[in-house]
Write a protein that holds these residues in place. Structure first.
Motif, mmCIF file in Angstrom:
data_model
loop_
_atom_site.group_PDB
_atom_site.id
_atom_site.type_symbol
_atom_site.label_atom_id
_atom_site.label_comp_id
_atom_site.label_asym_id
_atom_site.label_seq_id
_atom_site.Cartn_x
_atom_site.Cartn_y
_atom_site.Cartn_z
ATOM 1 N N UNK A 112 45.814 31.284 42.900
ATOM 2 C CA UNK A 112 47.136 31.819 42.601
ATOM 3 C C UNK A 112 47.189 32.348 41.172
ATOM 4 N N UNK A 113 46.536 31.676 40.251
ATOM 5 C CA UNK A 113 46.526 32.146 38.874
ATOM 6 C C UNK A 113 45.892 33.532 38.773
ATOM 7 N N UNK A 114 44.782 33.731 39.475
ATOM 8 C CA UNK A 114 44.115 35.033 39.453
ATOM 9 C C UNK A 114 44.979 36.102 40.120
ATOM 10 N N UNK A 115 45.596 35.737 41.246
ATOM 11 C CA UNK A 115 46.457 36.687 41.962
ATOM 12 C C UNK A 115 47.638 37.102 41.102
ATOM 13 N N UNK A 116 48.308 36.137 40.499
ATOM 14 C CA UNK A 116 49.494 36.453 39.693
ATOM 15 C C UNK A 116 49.144 37.317 38.490
ATOM 16 N N UNK A 117 48.018 37.047 37.875
ATOM 17 C CA UNK A 117 47.668 37.755 36.642
ATOM 18 C C UNK A 117 47.048 39.127 36.899
#
Length: 522
Positions: free
Chosen positions: A388-393
């Motif tokens: 999720x961190x990679x997707x959001x950023x």
């Protein structure tokens, strides 16, 4: 988001009112769009049924070969369901500027739909949460009934294969990507404001990570399941007519109010299936409308925030419902469907993509991804997963931006069947789309002017920092970097007060069926 929800709330209830109209019209021994022997039918009308076999509950007679030939090779032939929709229900005018008369049956159904929405929201989420238990679950019962009936029909397999077979040449069309994005934004409620509204009634430590995963998977699975229901019956209709499934498949209003209702006329006891189908559409529409109206009401009440409006929230709900009804009246005129599709294509499509893209960038790169991840960890007890961190950023902003650019490059003006919208109507559509998007830079400029600072750069830095009182609403949840170093006092400009008594410690049933406790907002 509030502007977008306003536009959608106006026209979405008109769609529900048309479903109400078809639901009431289905309460007859023979569906009114089954045959071509009605006063509104033209000489070009060609029914898929044999008019001599007009008996309730009987199996439709085989389609005459000459009629099948006409349906296959003549573009002038129209189905009775299409003529019922265009010439009787809408009495469609020839131009978007020619409003004609208000269709009183549709106006009455619009009033019914707004009354139902208001009564279900009369006590806010405390009442709508209970209603959602029914509106969110019963459509699955109807879908299953229609699915079992559909897959047992001859030709259903052809329709399902058409549904499952990819058309790879379409993947390079911007409209396909735009429609896919709109579908996800609509079904999940992204960039509408409804997610934020409903989440604000959660417990502070509610596991929103679990909820988001369950809802996303369930939502997409439901869409796929509904596709089987639709295309199994469309395959049966195509087999009955002896044509390809692509000839009977449609999209938008044409699918819900023309193609599928016509397919239902081929089934025994067709009024029963029609009642079930449109009742399902009504329930699905009401579930969305509850969230839209609650978003607007909550935004107004929270923004004003005084004691009077907190106690009179029911009157705010009534006022928003009355305003929505009045603004929806032009959409029940003879040119109403033109305006409905204009709002759907511009006011609630392009703007959703822009808002979501700006939201990802603002939270990840202005508020800061580290701050955001710390906030989530404070609420959940664990940091968001790396995926999720990679997707959001990176992934989500890039995909949304790609869709936005792709849509602009391959933009095509809106059409309805063979009607080309005039330039002034398209201009109004763009103005509706910009009216929500422009709220972001205009308010940013307003805050920049109101922020202290000697230079523009200093003002910009101060304007992009959270305010001193930013954080959990309740003092008991202010831990970590939000923990006050000294006892807060009004003189310091930092005061944390508990929420209104009516909004604290009240168990609430949320839209996703889980128990809510309205005790904090962040």
């Amino acid at each position: 988001m509030m502007v977008v929800s306003t536009y959608i709330g106006i026209y979405y209830n008109v769609v529900i009112c048309i479903a109400f109209y078809y639901f009431f019209s289905s309460m007859t021994p023979v569906l009114p769009w089954a045959y071509c022997n009605n006063p509104w039918n033209t000489r070009d009308c060609a029914s898929v049924l044999d008019a001599s076999n007009l008996t309730n509950g009987s199996r439709p007679a085989a389609l005459p070969s000459n009629l099948s030939h006409l349906l296959n090779h003549s573009l002038q032939r129209t189905s009775p369901s299409e003529e019922y929709w265009r010439l009787y229900v809408l009495k469609l005018s020839d131009d978007i500027g020619n409003f004609g008369e208000v269709r009183l049956p549709l106006l009455g159904c619009l009033g019914v739909s707004w009354v139902v929405v208001f009564l279900c929201l009369i006590r806010g989420v405390k009442s709508s949460g209970k209603v959602v238990y029914f509106t969110a679950t019963f459509p699955y019962v109807v879908l299953t009934i229609l699915f079992v009936r559909g897959v047992t029909l001859e030709g259903a397999f052809n329709g399902i294969m058409y549904y499952l077979t990819p058309q790879w040449d379409k993947i390079l069309e911007a409209k396909v990507w735009g429609d896919a994005a709109s579908q996800i934004f609509y079904s999940l409620g992204c960039a509408w404001g409804g997610l934020i509204t409903m989440a604000s009634y959660n417990k502070f430590h509610n596991n929103c990570y679990r909820d988001s995963v369950i809802i996303s998977i369930t939502n997409c699975a439901t869409s796929v399941y509904a596709g089987f229901v639709i295309f199994s019956i469309l395959g049966f209709m195509a087999n009955h007519l002896g044509v390809d499934v692509s000839r009977v498949a449609d999209h938008g209003p044409g699918l819900a109010f023309v193609a599928y209702p016509e397919a239902l006329t081929l089934l025994p006891i067709s009024p029963l299936w029609s009642l079930l189908f449109f009742f399902m559409l009504i329930l699905l529409g009401l579930g969305t409308q509850f969230c839209l109206l609650e978003t607007l009401v909550t935004a107004i009440v929270d923004e004003v925030g005084n004691e009077w409006i907190l106690q009179k929230k029911t009157y705010v709900t009534l006022g928003v419902a009355v305003a929505g009804f009045l603004l929806g009246i032009p959409l029940t005129s003879q040119a109403g469907i033109y305006w409905l599709l204009l709002m759907d294509n511009y006011a609630a499509s392009f703007s959703l993509v822009v808002i979501s893209c700006i939201m990802c960038v603002a939270i990840m790169y202005i508020y800061g991804h580290r701050n955001y991840f710390q906030d989530i960890q404070m609420m959940l007890g664990f940091p968001p997963p790396l995926f999720f961190q990679i997707c959001w950023r990176f992934v989500s902003p890039a995909i949304i931006f790609f869709i936005l650019v792709f849509t602009v490059i391959q933009y095509q003006p809106i059409t309805y069947n063979h009607y080309q919208y005039p330039g002034w109507a398209v201009a109004i559509g763009f103005l509706m789309a910009l009216s929500s998007v422009l709220c972001i830079p205009l308010y940013a400029m307003f805050r920049l002017c109101r922020t202290d600072g000697d230079t523009l750069l200093q003002r910009l830095k101060n304007a992009t920092k959270p305010s001193r009182d930013w954080g959990p609403a309740l003092l008991e949840h202010r831990t970590g970097r939000y923990a006050p170093t000294i006892a807060p006092s009004p003189e310091d400009g930092f005061e944390v007060q508990p929420l209104h008594p009516d909004k604290a410690q009240i168990p609430i049933v949320g839209s996703n069926g889980s128990s809510r406790l309205q005790d904090s907002r962040i």
